[in-house]
Design a protein around this motif. Structure first.
Motif, PDB file in Angstrom:
ATOM      1  N   VAL A  68     -11.524  24.050  41.907  1.00 35.86           N
ATOM      2  CA  VAL A  68     -10.782  23.078  42.081  1.00 35.86           C
ATOM      3  C   VAL A  68     -11.357  21.561  42.013  1.00 35.86           C
ATOM      4  O   VAL A  68     -12.529  21.479  42.635  1.00 35.86           O
ATOM      5  N   VAL A  69     -10.806  20.813  41.166  1.00 38.33           N
ATOM      6  CA  VAL A  69     -11.590  19.451  40.903  1.00 38.33           C
ATOM      7  C   VAL A  69     -10.664  18.374  41.435  1.00 38.33           C
ATOM      8  O   VAL A  69      -9.537  18.356  40.923  1.00 38.33           O
ATOM      9  N   PRO A  70     -11.198  17.323  41.852  1.00 39.88           N
ATOM     10  CA  PRO A  70     -10.260  16.338  42.644  1.00 39.88           C
ATOM     11  C   PRO A  70      -9.949  15.245  41.660  1.00 39.88           C
ATOM     12  O   PRO A  70     -10.907  15.005  40.613  1.00 39.88           O
ATOM     13  N   PRO A  71      -8.814  14.786  41.524  1.00 39.72           N
ATOM     14  CA  PRO A  71      -8.331  13.835  40.494  1.00 39.72           C
ATOM     15  C   PRO A  71      -9.204  12.582  40.253  1.00 39.72           C
ATOM     16  O   PRO A  71      -9.540  11.967  41.346  1.00 39.72           O
ATOM     17  N   ASP A  72      -9.292  12.343  39.072  1.00 40.26           N
ATOM     18  CA  ASP A  72     -10.198  10.785  39.057  1.00 40.26           C
ATOM     19  C   ASP A  72      -8.898   9.919  38.035  1.00 40.26           C
ATOM     20  O   ASP A  72      -8.961   9.799  36.837  1.00 40.26           O
ATOM     21  N   LYS A  73      -8.119   9.422  38.766  1.00 40.82           N
ATOM     22  CA  LYS A  73      -6.798   8.665  38.023  1.00 40.82           C
ATOM     23  C   LYS A  73      -7.312   7.459  37.399  1.00 40.82           C
ATOM     24  O   LYS A  73      -6.678   7.170  36.145  1.00 40.82           O
ATOM     25  N   LYS A  74      -8.166   7.075  37.694  1.00 38.84           N
ATOM     26  CA  LYS A  74      -8.477   5.789  36.881  1.00 38.84           C
ATOM     27  C   LYS A  74      -9.221   6.206  35.704  1.00 38.84           C
ATOM     28  O   LYS A  74      -9.100   5.690  34.406  1.00 38.84           O
ATOM     29  N   LYS A  75      -9.900   7.418  35.556  1.00 42.61           N
ATOM     30  CA  LYS A  75     -10.596   7.674  34.339  1.00 42.61           C
ATOM     31  C   LYS A  75      -9.466   8.316  33.527  1.00 42.61           C
ATOM     32  O   LYS A  75      -9.448   7.937  32.254  1.00 42.61           O
ATOM     33  N   TYR A  76      -8.411   8.830  34.095  1.00 46.79           N
ATOM     34  CA  TYR A  76      -7.512   9.415  33.207  1.00 46.79           C
ATOM     35  C   TYR A  76      -6.391   8.286  32.577  1.00 46.79           C
ATOM     36  O   TYR A  76      -6.040   8.219  31.460  1.00 46.79           O
ATOM     37  N   LYS A  77      -6.304   7.083  33.357  1.00 47.99           N
ATOM     38  CA  LYS A  77      -5.481   6.198  32.989  1.00 47.99           C
ATOM     39  C   LYS A  77      -6.367   5.077  31.851  1.00 47.99           C
ATOM     40  O   LYS A  77      -5.605   5.093  30.834  1.00 47.99           O
ATOM     41  N   ASN A  78      -7.675   5.390  32.228  1.00 46.96           N
ATOM     42  CA  ASN A  78      -8.296   4.549  30.835  1.00 46.96           C
ATOM     43  C   ASN A  78      -8.267   5.462  29.574  1.00 46.96           C
ATOM     44  O   ASN A  78      -8.078   4.696  28.466  1.00 46.96           O
ATOM     45  N   ILE A  79      -8.456   6.668  29.843  1.00 44.64           N
ATOM     46  CA  ILE A  79      -8.319   7.514  28.459  1.00 44.64           C
ATOM     47  C   ILE A  79      -6.996   7.618  27.733  1.00 44.64           C
ATOM     48  O   ILE A  79      -6.732   7.249  26.520  1.00 44.64           O
ATOM     49  N   SER A  80      -5.806   7.437  28.729  1.00 42.69           N
ATOM     50  CA  SER A  80      -4.527   7.320  28.192  1.00 42.69           C
ATOM     51  C   SER A  80      -4.193   5.962  27.379  1.00 42.69           C
ATOM     52  O   SER A  80      -3.537   6.058  26.485  1.00 42.69           O
ATOM     53  N   LEU A  81      -4.774   4.983  28.079  1.00 44.89           N
ATOM     54  CA  LEU A  81      -4.746   3.781  27.331  1.00 44.89           C
ATOM     55  C   LEU A  81      -5.036   3.949  25.874  1.00 44.89           C
ATOM     56  O   LEU A  81      -4.684   3.216  24.904  1.00 44.89           O
ATOM     57  N   PHE A  82      -6.450   4.224  25.822  1.00 42.87           N
ATOM     58  CA  PHE A  82      -7.025   4.524  24.409  1.00 42.87           C
ATOM     59  C   PHE A  82      -6.132   5.222  23.439  1.00 42.87           C
ATOM     60  O   PHE A  82      -6.009   4.859  22.216  1.00 42.87           O
ATOM     61  N   ILE A  83      -5.589   6.450  23.982  1.00 45.14           N
ATOM     62  CA  ILE A  83      -4.812   7.343  23.278  1.00 45.14           C
ATOM     63  C   ILE A  83      -3.550   6.667  22.607  1.00 45.14           C
ATOM     64  O   ILE A  83      -3.251   6.690  21.442  1.00 45.14           O
ATOM     65  N   MET A  84      -2.959   5.977  23.348  1.00 42.52           N
ATOM     66  CA  MET A  84      -1.792   5.020  23.156  1.00 42.52           C
ATOM     67  C   MET A  84      -2.077   4.144  22.087  1.00 42.52           C
ATOM     68  O   MET A  84      -1.281   3.773  21.262  1.00 42.52           O
ATOM     69  N   GLU A  85      -3.183   3.382  22.156  1.00 44.07           N
ATOM     70  CA  GLU A  85      -3.620   2.421  21.157  1.00 44.07           C
ATOM     71  C   GLU A  85      -3.931   3.184  19.825  1.00 44.07           C
ATOM     72  O   GLU A  85      -3.631   2.588  19.018  1.00 44.07           O
ATOM     73  N   LEU A  86      -4.587   4.201  20.204  1.00 46.41           N
ATOM     74  CA  LEU A  86      -4.847   5.104  18.802  1.00 46.41           C
ATOM     75  C   LEU A  86      -3.370   5.372  18.135  1.00 46.41           C
ATOM     76  O   LEU A  86      -3.242   5.221  16.676  1.00 46.41           O
ATOM     77  N   LEU A  87      -2.219   5.816  18.782  1.00 46.15           N
ATOM     78  CA  LEU A  87      -1.042   6.297  18.193  1.00 46.15           C
ATOM     79  C   LEU A  87      -0.425   4.924  17.513  1.00 46.15           C
ATOM     80  O   LEU A  87       0.092   5.056  16.490  1.00 46.15           O
ATOM     81  N   LYS A  88      -0.696   3.606  18.192  1.00 49.28           N
ATOM     82  CA  LYS A  88      -0.031   2.466  17.458  1.00 49.28           C
ATOM     83  C   LYS A  88      -0.817   2.156  16.302  1.00 49.28           C
ATOM     84  O   LYS A  88      -0.163   1.309  15.392  1.00 49.28           O
ATOM     85  N   GLN A  89      -1.723   2.983  15.951  1.00 48.06           N
ATOM     86  CA  GLN A  89      -2.294   2.489  14.680  1.00 48.06           C
ATOM     87  C   GLN A  89      -1.612   3.136  13.394  1.00 48.06           C
ATOM     88  O   GLN A  89      -1.802   2.964  12.150  1.00 48.06           O
ATOM     89  N   TYR A  90      -0.773   4.285  13.700  1.00 48.48           N
ATOM     90  CA  TYR A  90       0.060   4.821  12.729  1.00 48.48           C
ATOM     91  C   TYR A  90       1.560   4.188  12.618  1.00 48.48           C
ATOM     92  O   TYR A  90       2.257   4.189  11.668  1.00 48.48           O
ATOM     93  N   THR A  91       2.022   3.610  13.854  1.00 46.69           N
ATOM     94  CA  THR A  91       3.447   3.048  13.916  1.00 46.69           C
ATOM     95  C   THR A  91       3.368   2.068  15.046  1.00 46.69           C
ATOM     96  O   THR A  91       2.880   2.381  16.190  1.00 46.69           O
ATOM     97  N   PRO A  92       4.097   1.087  15.074  1.00 46.34           N
ATOM     98  CA  PRO A  92       4.239   0.268  16.108  1.00 46.34           C
ATOM     99  C   PRO A  92       5.513   0.884  17.316  1.00 46.34           C
ATOM    100  O   PRO A  92       5.563   0.267  18.412  1.00 46.34           O
ATOM    101  N   CYS A  93       6.108   1.848  16.681  1.00 42.75           N
ATOM    102  CA  CYS A  93       7.241   2.488  17.526  1.00 42.75           C
ATOM    103  C   CYS A  93       6.621   3.456  18.003  1.00 42.75           C
ATOM    104  O   CYS A  93       6.829   4.630  17.840  1.00 42.75           O
ATOM    105  N   VAL A  94       6.099   3.083  19.223  1.00 39.61           N
ATOM    106  CA  VAL A  94       5.440   4.161  20.282  1.00 39.61           C
ATOM    107  C   VAL A  94       5.814   4.275  21.432  1.00 39.61           C
ATOM    108  O   VAL A  94       6.046   3.090  22.144  1.00 39.61           O
ATOM    109  N   GLU A  95       6.667   5.445  21.913  1.00 34.65           N
ATOM    110  CA  GLU A  95       7.280   5.150  23.384  1.00 34.65           C
ATOM    111  C   GLU A  95       6.404   6.254  24.323  1.00 34.65           C
ATOM    112  O   GLU A  95       6.558   7.675  24.151  1.00 34.65           O
ATOM    113  N   PRO A  96       5.566   5.873  25.287  1.00 36.08           N
ATOM    114  CA  PRO A  96       4.865   6.587  26.089  1.00 36.08           C
ATOM    115  C   PRO A  96       5.814   7.223  27.208  1.00 36.08           C
ATOM    116  O   PRO A  96       6.651   6.767  27.751  1.00 36.08           O
ATOM    117  N   VAL A  97       5.948   8.373  27.280  1.00 38.40           N
ATOM    118  CA  VAL A  97       6.696   9.049  28.189  1.00 38.40           C
ATOM    119  C   VAL A  97       6.063   9.333  29.525  1.00 38.40           C
ATOM    120  O   VAL A  97       6.774   9.245  30.441  1.00 38.40           O
TER     121      VAL A  97
END
Length: 386
Positions: A68-97
């Motif tokens: 059992v690993v305790p969550p590191d919400k800040k780390k996950y959020k920073n990675i998520s922001l990077f991922i969404m920016e990566l997706l926006k390099q293909y199209t400006p129409c990105v909807e994070p769910v």
């Protein structure tokens, strides 16, 4: 064509990426106490029947060696922001769910980025190269089909549903795989003899609406290959909230108030940090039998003051007829605006309105906290919490 990108066991995969000793082992990310729940399970844990939202004590019962690993919400959020920016390099129409999934509308992007399938392959390759994580993608002419497709070949898979295949795919799609079909709906489906989405076409729309409400209309449309939902680009947050599963069930008013105060402090601080004012305050209570209820109230003028949010939450809680022990409490603000709300002063009022006074106090506390760290200044009643 629309793409749906879903990270594979996101939280657990991040932890396994960052800690080589966790790779290949059954791990879950979540609360370590017996009251906790599984947030994400690695694929090794999933093979043992462990899944997200499962109570932690059940997961540990299935696998005593579970890590059992305790969550590191800040780390996950920073990675998520990077991922969404990566997706926006293909199209400006990105909807994070959510933090780990998003829809992409790649219409008009083929000249620059290639076919939808080629875009999906490129996203997968860059995801591994730039984040060390894998993702699965669904490619389809309709939004709901893209989401279903992304789950068909996990992990690190790509499933494409071409336009000429949609009729056959919909006809044979198991009804429980349709987003929005829960346990209650499934029971009604069985009584009607509905096993696939194609079976829905046997029934008139009026009957489906009578049986399933507004969702009946959507079922009727989906069964005929009609999906009017589009990829929506949202620049601003819809709400800011905080919730936690309690170490012990509670029923008394004072314990409920202390939990609400704790969450009001967090929500107010996040609103001020993002320069938002909330026009609505809402609370969520989940009981020991896992049933849950929510209530909300309008705030006039909109506020970012923790004390005002707390006062509204207490009023909402008093309106509940609490007859069962509470295991989770949540509090949040929605109807967010960045415009400074105006207050109507009383004709004989010469002082600053109470709401604005509290906002100034909160901002002073925020400044002290930023300089000296959390916990330097807290409400006295929270210090008394065990």
């Amino acid at each position: 064509m629309i793409l749906h990108m879903d990270m594979d066991a996101f939280f657990a995969s991040v932890e396994q990426r960052d800690n080589p000793h966790l790779r290949g082992k059954p791990i879950v990310v979540g609360g370590a106490s017996g009251r906790g729940v599984v947030s994400t399970a690695s694929y090794e844990a999933r093979k043992l029947g462990i899944h997200s939202a499962m109570p932690m004590f059940q997961a540990l019962r299935r696998c005593p060696d579970l890590i059992v690993v305790p969550p590191d919400k800040k780390k996950y959020k920073n990675i998520s922001l990077f991922i969404m920016e990566l997706l926006k390099q293909y199209t400006p129409c990105v909807e994070p769910v959510s933090i780990d999934e998003a829809f992409l509308d790649v219409s008009g992007c083929t000249r620059l980025s290639g076919s939808p399938e080629a875009i999906a392959v490129s996203i997968q390759n860059r995801m591994v190269k730039q984040t060390g994580l894998t993702c699965s993608l669904g490619v389809a002419p309709m939004k709901f089909l893209a989401k279903i497709a992304s789950d068909m070949n996990k992990p690190n898979g790509i499933t494409v549903i071409h336009k000429h295949e949609t009729r056959s795919f919909i006809h044979n799609l198991a009804i429980h795989k349709v987003p929005g079909v829960g346990k209650n709906a499934m029971e009604k489906m069985k009584l009607l003899g509905i096993e696939t989405l194609g079976d829905v076409r046997r029934f008139k729309t009026q009957l489906l609406v009578k049986k399933f409400g507004k969702f009946g209309l959507r079922l009727s449309e989906l069964s005929r290959g009609i999906d009017s939902s589009r990829v929506e680009v949202q620049e601003e947050k819809k709400s800011i909230s905080s919730e936690s599963t309690l170490d012990m069930d509670i029923t008394d008013a004072e314990s409920i108030k202390k939990e609400l105060l704790k969450h009001a402090e967090i929500v107010g601080r996040d609103l001020r940090r993002h320069h938002f004012f909330a026009a609505t305050v809402f609370i969520k209570l989940k009981f020991s039998d896992f049933s849950q209820v929510t209530r909300q109230v309008k705030v006039n003028p909109p506020t970012c003051a923790s004390s005002v949010i707390y006062d509204m939450a207490v009023v909402l809680a008093k309106n509940f007829n609490i007859t069962k022990p509470i295991r989770l409490i949540g509090l949040g603000g929605s109807g967010l605006t960045k415009e400074k709300p105006y207050s109507q002063l009383d004709l004989f009022q010469s002082t600053v309105p109470p709401t604005e006074k509290w906002e100034k106090v909160d901002k002073t506390v925020d400044a002290i906290t930023k300089k000296f760290g959390h916990g330097i200044v807290t409400k006295a009643s929270l210090n008394k919490c065990p």
